[in-house]
Design a protein around this motif. Structure first.
Motif, short mmCIF file in Angstrom:
data_model
loop_
_atom_site.label_atom_id
_atom_site.label_comp_id
_atom_site.label_asym_id
_atom_site.label_seq_id
_atom_site.Cartn_x
_atom_site.Cartn_y
_atom_site.Cartn_z
N GLN A 136 -8.25 -1.80 8.13
CA GLN A 136 -9.12 -1.56 7.07
C GLN A 136 -8.55 -0.12 6.33
OE1 GLN A 136 -13.10 -0.45 8.06
NE2 GLN A 136 -13.85 -0.61 6.10
N ASP A 137 -7.95 0.57 7.23
CA ASP A 137 -7.25 1.83 6.61
C ASP A 137 -6.01 1.47 5.72
OD1 ASP A 137 -9.19 3.08 7.83
OD2 ASP A 137 -7.73 4.05 9.47
N GLN A 138 -5.71 2.17 4.64
CA GLN A 138 -4.44 1.99 4.08
C GLN A 138 -3.69 3.22 3.38
OE1 GLN A 138 -3.99 -1.18 0.89
NE2 GLN A 138 -5.97 -2.28 1.61
N VAL A 139 -2.40 3.02 3.34
CA VAL A 139 -1.83 3.88 2.58
C VAL A 139 -2.16 3.96 1.10
CG1 VAL A 139 0.49 5.20 2.09
CG2 VAL A 139 0.07 4.41 4.32
N ILE A 140 -2.50 4.80 0.22
CA ILE A 140 -2.91 4.77 -1.17
C ILE A 140 -1.95 5.68 -1.94
CG2 ILE A 140 -5.34 3.90 -0.84
CD1 ILE A 140 -6.09 6.86 -1.69
N GLU A 141 -1.42 6.53 -1.18
CA GLU A 141 -0.26 7.30 -1.94
C GLU A 141 0.82 7.56 -1.17
OE1 GLU A 141 -2.10 11.16 -3.28
OE2 GLU A 141 -3.50 10.35 -4.22
N ALA A 142 2.01 7.06 -1.45
CA ALA A 142 3.21 7.18 -0.58
C ALA A 142 3.77 8.77 -0.80
CB ALA A 142 4.42 6.19 -1.26
N PRO A 143 4.53 9.33 0.29
CA PRO A 143 5.13 10.54 0.33
C PRO A 143 6.28 10.49 -0.72
CG PRO A 143 5.30 9.53 2.63
CD PRO A 143 4.87 8.48 1.64
N ASP A 144 6.42 11.57 -1.34
CA ASP A 144 7.58 11.90 -2.09
C ASP A 144 8.83 11.30 -1.76
OD1 ASP A 144 5.80 13.22 -4.00
OD2 ASP A 144 6.47 15.22 -3.57
N ILE A 148 8.71 2.26 -2.17
CA ILE A 148 7.51 1.06 -1.73
C ILE A 148 8.35 -0.37 -1.79
CG2 ILE A 148 5.52 -0.05 -2.32
CD1 ILE A 148 4.47 2.62 -3.56
N ILE A 149 8.46 -0.90 -0.56
CA ILE A 149 9.37 -2.17 -0.56
C ILE A 149 8.60 -3.11 0.06
CG2 ILE A 149 11.69 -0.81 0.01
CD1 ILE A 149 10.98 -1.49 2.92
N GLY A 150 7.12 -3.23 0.21
CA GLY A 150 6.12 -4.23 0.54
C GLY A 150 5.00 -4.24 -0.12
N ARG A 151 4.58 -5.32 -0.16
CA ARG A 151 3.22 -5.40 -1.22
C ARG A 151 2.37 -6.66 -0.65
NH1 ARG A 151 6.23 -2.95 -4.80
NH2 ARG A 151 5.45 -1.03 -6.10
N ALA A 152 1.27 -6.68 -0.80
CA ALA A 152 0.34 -7.97 -0.43
C ALA A 152 -0.88 -8.12 -1.40
CB ALA A 152 0.11 -8.07 1.10
N GLU A 153 -1.36 -9.24 -1.56
CA GLU A 153 -2.77 -8.94 -2.51
C GLU A 153 -3.79 -7.94 -1.74
OE1 GLU A 153 -6.23 -11.98 -4.10
OE2 GLU A 153 -4.45 -12.80 -3.06
N MET A 160 7.32 0.83 3.52
CA MET A 160 8.15 1.64 2.68
C MET A 160 9.24 2.15 3.42
SD MET A 160 5.11 4.74 2.18
CE MET A 160 5.16 5.15 4.26
N ARG A 161 10.43 2.47 2.59
CA ARG A 161 11.47 3.03 3.29
C ARG A 161 11.58 4.69 2.67
NH1 ARG A 161 16.08 0.60 5.35
NH2 ARG A 161 15.66 -1.45 4.33
N ILE A 162 12.00 5.57 3.68
CA ILE A 162 12.00 6.84 3.23
C ILE A 162 13.37 7.20 3.62
CG2 ILE A 162 11.07 8.97 3.70
CD1 ILE A 162 8.49 7.75 4.34
#
Length: 225
Positions: A136-144, A148-153, A160-162
């Motif tokens: 249910q939780d999600q990352v909504i802001e990526a770190p500086d 972002i290398i992955g998405r879904a509906e 992510m790749r950092i």
């Protein structure tokens, strides 16, 4: 190569005899890749001496929220930052994805759109991959500095790749159909809305690309060593 597994939760007791705990599931996912493993149950306050206690690090899923007030979360975030500073390879799965993002300056929330459960198609690095979701939780802001290398509906930051050595994914490549069924039987009732559980049950026989994701994770460790 020694991989330290930072275990941030426990599988339901009734599933342990068949699947083992989350650390065993992670090790089984990477079986045959040439790694050795040592588990640190950080959820139980068992921490390594420092980032160099292993050659690479893998952070598991958890029923807990990264934003919750647990005594083990601040030292885990400190360790994540130390691993990042030491330039060691690190992979996070589900909660691991979220806690890495949070520790490095991103934001995690209980998503207002609710749960994502069951076989889900993701676009990861331009490749369609079907993997099991349970969150249910999600990352909504990526770190500086994160890519972002992955998405879904319904999940805009699914991977992510950092830098070159940190790789995180929201879905669970360690979850097979039997474990998903166990979660639907024992953890979903009263927690996951029935229509979502029913939909996930209908997808239990769907082929998942767990092996392909396991190879990607293994490559992160090998290339980062």
């Amino acid at each position: 190569m020694k991989i330290g597994i930072l275990q941030t939760g426990h599988a339901p007791d009734m599933l342990l005899p068949d699947t083992g705990d989350y650390d065993a599931m992670m090790a089984r996912m990477l079986d045959g890749q040439g790694f050795e493993f040592e588990t640190y149950a950080v959820v139980d306050q068992e921490f390594p001496k420092g980032p160099h206690a292993a050659d690479g690090w893998l952070i598991t899923g958890s029923k807990h929220g990264a934003y919750e007030d647990h005594p083990w979360i601040p030292p885990l975030e400190e360790l994540i930052r130390a691993i990042h500073t030491a330039n060691l390879p690190m992979v996070g799965v589900c909660f691991g994805h979220q806690i890495i993002a949070q520790a490095l300056g991103g934001k995690v929330v209980k998503h207002p759109d609710g749960w994502r459960v069951g076989a889900t198609q993701y676009d990861i690095e331009g490749t369609p991959l079907t993997l099991n979701a349970w969150h249910q939780d999600q990352v909504i802001e990526a770190p500086d500095g994160a890519e972002i290398i992955g998405r879904a509906e319904g999940c805009d930051i699914a991977a992510m790749r950092i830098g070159e050595r940190i790789y995180t994914v929201q879905p669970h490549p360690e979850y097979g159909a039997a474990f998903m069924q166990g979660l639907l039987d024992h953890r979903a009732p009263g927690v996951v809305p029935d229509p979502l559980s029913d939909h996930a049950r209908a997808l239990l026989s769907t082929h998942t690309d767990n092996a392909a994701m396991a190879t990607r994770i293994a490559d992160v460790f090998r290339k980062g060593a």
